[in-house]
Design a protein around this motif. Structure first.
Motif, mmCIF file in Angstrom:
data_model
loop_
_atom_site.group_PDB
_atom_site.id
_atom_site.type_symbol
_atom_site.label_atom_id
_atom_site.label_comp_id
_atom_site.label_asym_id
_atom_site.label_seq_id
_atom_site.Cartn_x
_atom_site.Cartn_y
_atom_site.Cartn_z
ATOM 1 N N PHE A 243 11.403 3.612 -12.684
ATOM 2 C CA PHE A 243 10.578 2.908 -11.696
ATOM 3 C C PHE A 243 10.387 1.443 -12.062
ATOM 4 C CE2 PHE A 243 9.378 7.007 -9.896
ATOM 5 C CZ PHE A 243 9.334 6.679 -8.554
ATOM 6 N N ILE A 244 10.165 1.198 -13.352
ATOM 7 C CA ILE A 244 9.989 -0.197 -13.790
ATOM 8 C C ILE A 244 11.258 -0.990 -13.482
ATOM 9 C CG2 ILE A 244 9.772 -1.687 -15.851
ATOM 10 C CD1 ILE A 244 7.894 0.542 -16.993
ATOM 11 N N GLY A 245 12.384 -0.383 -13.779
ATOM 12 C CA GLY A 245 13.671 -1.054 -13.518
ATOM 13 C C GLY A 245 13.844 -1.364 -12.042
ATOM 14 N N LEU B 74 14.006 -4.989 -10.112
ATOM 15 C CA LEU B 74 15.159 -5.306 -9.248
ATOM 16 C C LEU B 74 14.691 -5.728 -7.841
ATOM 17 C CD1 LEU B 74 18.277 -5.183 -9.565
ATOM 18 C CD2 LEU B 74 18.161 -3.027 -8.303
ATOM 19 N N ALA B 75 13.748 -4.922 -7.292
ATOM 20 C CA ALA B 75 13.255 -5.220 -5.939
ATOM 21 C C ALA B 75 12.572 -6.582 -5.909
ATOM 22 C CB ALA B 75 12.268 -4.137 -5.497
ATOM 23 N N THR B 76 11.793 -6.905 -6.958
ATOM 24 C CA THR B 76 11.115 -8.202 -7.008
ATOM 25 C C THR B 76 12.137 -9.337 -7.033
ATOM 26 O OG1 THR B 76 9.420 -7.121 -8.328
ATOM 27 C CG2 THR B 76 9.347 -9.525 -8.247
ATOM 28 N N LEU B 77 13.173 -9.141 -7.860
ATOM 29 C CA LEU B 77 14.204 -10.187 -7.939
ATOM 30 C C LEU B 77 14.905 -10.377 -6.602
ATOM 31 C CD1 LEU B 77 15.773 -9.446 -11.454
ATOM 32 C CD2 LEU B 77 14.372 -11.401 -10.794
ATOM 33 N N VAL B 78 15.211 -9.250 -5.923
ATOM 34 C CA VAL B 78 15.877 -9.349 -4.608
ATOM 35 C C VAL B 78 14.966 -10.071 -3.611
ATOM 36 C CG1 VAL B 78 16.724 -8.005 -2.634
ATOM 37 C CG2 VAL B 78 17.372 -7.352 -4.955
ATOM 38 N N GLY C 160 14.749 -13.671 -4.420
ATOM 39 C CA GLY C 160 16.052 -14.266 -4.091
ATOM 40 C C GLY C 160 16.179 -14.520 -2.602
ATOM 41 N N SER C 161 15.786 -13.517 -1.799
ATOM 42 C CA SER C 161 15.948 -13.680 -0.346
ATOM 43 C C SER C 161 14.978 -14.736 0.194
ATOM 44 C CB SER C 161 15.800 -12.341 0.366
ATOM 45 O OG SER C 161 14.505 -12.120 0.748
ATOM 46 N N ILE C 162 13.750 -14.778 -0.382
ATOM 47 C CA ILE C 162 12.789 -15.803 0.066
ATOM 48 C C ILE C 162 13.344 -17.201 -0.242
ATOM 49 C CG2 ILE C 162 10.497 -16.824 -0.399
ATOM 50 C CD1 ILE C 162 9.514 -13.902 -0.848
ATOM 51 N N LEU C 163 13.848 -17.347 -1.480
ATOM 52 C CA LEU C 163 14.394 -18.658 -1.863
ATOM 53 C C LEU C 163 15.573 -19.047 -0.988
ATOM 54 C CD1 LEU C 163 14.191 -18.573 -5.762
ATOM 55 C CD2 LEU C 163 12.946 -20.073 -4.200
ATOM 56 N N PHE C 164 16.433 -18.030 -0.712
ATOM 57 C CA PHE C 164 17.606 -18.299 0.119
ATOM 58 C C PHE C 164 17.185 -18.756 1.513
ATOM 59 C CE2 PHE C 164 20.960 -16.774 3.048
ATOM 60 C CZ PHE C 164 21.971 -17.626 2.617
ATOM 61 N N ARG C 165 16.193 -18.048 2.106
ATOM 62 C CA ARG C 165 15.737 -18.418 3.459
ATOM 63 C C ARG C 165 15.093 -19.801 3.464
ATOM 64 N NH1 ARG C 165 15.546 -14.641 7.489
ATOM 65 N NH2 ARG C 165 16.357 -12.619 6.886
ATOM 66 N N ARG C 166 14.334 -20.076 2.413
ATOM 67 C CA ARG C 166 13.704 -21.405 2.338
ATOM 68 C C ARG C 166 14.769 -22.486 2.216
ATOM 69 N NH1 ARG C 166 8.128 -21.370 -1.088
ATOM 70 N NH2 ARG C 166 6.992 -20.036 0.339
ATOM 71 N N TRP C 167 15.768 -22.185 1.442
ATOM 72 C CA TRP C 167 16.847 -23.157 1.279
ATOM 73 C C TRP C 167 17.566 -23.373 2.617
ATOM 74 C CZ3 TRP C 167 22.235 -22.338 1.695
ATOM 75 C CH2 TRP C 167 23.018 -23.439 1.312
ATOM 76 N N GLN C 168 17.798 -22.252 3.316
ATOM 77 C CA GLN C 168 18.443 -22.350 4.639
ATOM 78 C C GLN C 168 17.600 -23.223 5.575
ATOM 79 O OE1 GLN C 168 18.964 -18.284 5.967
ATOM 80 N NE2 GLN C 168 21.166 -18.620 6.155
ATOM 81 N N GLY C 169 16.260 -22.952 5.580
ATOM 82 C CA GLY C 169 15.347 -23.714 6.426
ATOM 83 C C GLY C 169 15.358 -25.188 6.068
#
Lengths: 382, 128
Positions: free
Chosen positions: A29-31, A35-39, A42-51
């Motif tokens: 579960f910790i793993g 992983l989910a936090t990193l994803v 990552g997706s938030i940063l990617f969307r912000r970068w896109q914006g």
């Protein structure tokens, strides 16, 4: 360093099988959580970068587009001397490769719409011509084919703003969409764009017209120029969609369609009392004298909401034939709302007879009723 | 060449009006809100103010009120250009001293005609 890390991980992996089961589950579960936090990050940063990139592009290209529109439309020398349809745009700026890129074309559409919201007349027409000559309607129609409802709404609004007709085959199914926002946008577009039968979608409407949509639609109907207003009794008689009938009753009252009175009176037999209340309200607003006798006749068998509407309607029709009925309701009803509306209805008659009744009631009735009459007589209280 | 102050929070509209008026030979100064308009009115003389109604910091009604209550700027003609269409606001604008009102979307030709007319009336008043 990397070797030490990989050795450590390998040792952990080898020991994992010997750990107690609950520790194994907790580690898994910790793993997964890491992983989910990193994803997610990552997706938030990617969307912000896109914006950020998009915003930079918009800031870069918008002044260029504004200059192009200014040159082609606002400062066009032919404006005013040549009919708008005959005005030719300078092909050099328009053939710039940049205007072939989809994201630039979208910004052109957005800027054109912004201009068109501010200008009508020849400038407005020339903005529309520029939209057509640049082949932008195709971009809007392409957007209508996507599965994303928000893109479809954007497309519908673009075409409506630019006054580009949309075929019934394309728009009518959208007026009945399961998505309320898309449905409302399509219905509003249909009213504004359809020249001959702007209310045709009422025929196929199975989804409800939500109260807010009705308000918005009412605004569009009453502010759109040269709109063909049909006889709304057609839907009052035949539509199975209750919200459509209810909306049509409001439109009948607004456009004072007296020819619809018989169709509205048929609704007085409807089993739904909210429906009957709407019909009674409509008859009152139409001052339907022919309906008065029927309203008074059914009064005793109606729920409170309909009785109140009947009293209001009799007050609006104000034929004077049912003043005694109103007086009776005012004098003997135990319900405050009934007495209040009966008093208002009597006063609304504004005739010699009604004034005699009001005086008589003021002298004979008890204190609370006198206060009600005084309240209703106050012209400052609506 | 008349000096015109355009007060409008929509940048696209601001630039568009500037282009239209400049083409007709006017000297156009821009302000993005009421507050900026007050600053510009302090530092220069204008023949006409073209103002929106709904703006941040200070709205169009405040701009009219400020102009009409200042004896040195009382003579400035004011045209309101707004999408606000309710009678109360329009009446209030005229009560405060607006000379004309145009509802958005506007017609460029109509705007120019109204400006010319107001400025011509102003000249006649001055010569009398």
């Amino acid at each position: 360093m990397w070797k030490d890390l990989s050795d450590l991980l390998w040792q952990a992996y080898e020991q994992f099988g010997f750990l107690p089961l609950f520790i194994q589950i907790a580690l898994i579960f910790i793993g997964l959580a890491i992983l989910a936090t990193l994803v997610a990050y990552g997706s938030i940063l990617f969307r912000r970068w896109q914006g950020y990139v998009y915003e930079k592009r918009v800031n870069f290209i918008t002044p260029k587009i504004e200059d192009m529109i200014t040159e082609q439309v606002l400062l066009n020398e032919q404006l005013g001397s040549v009919p708008v349809d005959d005005i030719e745009f300078d092909p050099v700026p328009l053939s710039d490769k940049i205007y072939k890129k989809p994201w630039v074309r979208q910004i052109v559409i957005d800027v054109l719409i912004q201009y068109r919201k501010n200008f009508r007349g020849e400038v407005g027409d020339l903005l529309r011509k520029l939209y057509i000559d640049m082949g932008l309607p195709k971009d809007s129609f392409d957007k209508m084919k996507t599965l994303k409802w928000e893109r479809k709404i954007k497309a519908v609004m673009e075409l409506t703003q630019m006054d580009i007709p949309i075929s019934d085959v394309t728009i009518l199914p959208l007026t009945n969409s399961q998505n309320p926002s898309l449905r409302a946008a399509a219905r509003n577009a249909y009213i504004q764009l359809s020249k001959n039968d702007p209310f045709k979608f009422f025929d196929i409407a199975t989804e409800p017209l939500l109260p807010w949509d009705q308000l918005d639609m009412f605004r569009i109907i009453t502010t759109t120029k040269d709109i063909q207003i049909p006889n709304f009794s057609r839907w009052v008689s035949y539509s199975t969609n209750k919200s459509v009938v209810s909306f049509c009753l409001k439109l009948i009252a607004h456009y004072d369609q007296k020819s619809a009175i018989p169709a509205v009176m048929d609704l007085l037999n409807n089993k739904d009392h909210y429906f009957r209340a709407d019909a009674i309200t409509c008859l009152g607003k139409l001052s339907a004298e022919m309906a008065e006798v029927r309203l008074v006749k059914i009064y005793d068998h109606q729920p409170l909401i309909c009785q109140i509407e009947i009293l209001r309607a009799v007050g609006q029709i104000a034929s004077g034939k049912y003043l005694e009925f109103l007086k009776h309701e005012f004098s003997y009803s135990s319900n405050f709302d009934i007495r209040m509306n009966a008093a208002r209805a009597i006063i609304n008659h504004d005739s010699d007879e009604s004034r005699v009744i009001v005086n008589e009631l003021m002298n004979t009735t008890y204190e609370e009723n006198r206060i009600i009459i005084k309240h209703c007589l106050n012209p400052l209280i609506k | 060449m008349a000096n015109i102050l355009v007060v409008e929070d929509d940048e696209i509209m601001l630039k568009a009006i500037k282009n239209i008026l400049s083409k007709d030979g006017y000297n156009v100064i821009l302000a993005k809100n009421g507050k900026e308009a007050f600053d510009k009115l302090e530092h220069a003389d204008y023949d006409l103010v073209l103002s929106d109604l709904m703006m941040p910091y200070a709205n169009g009604l405040e701009v009219i009120s400020r102009l009409r209550n200042d004896p040195a700027k009382k003579h400035v003609s004011i045209i309101i250009v707004s999408s606000v269409g309710n009678e109360e606001t329009i009446t209030e604008a005229f009560r405060l001293g607006a000379d004309d009102y145009l509802k958005k979307p506007i017609m460029a030709g109509e705007l120019l005609i109204r400006i010319r007319k107001l400025l011509a009336n102003r000249t006649v008043r001055h010569s009398l």
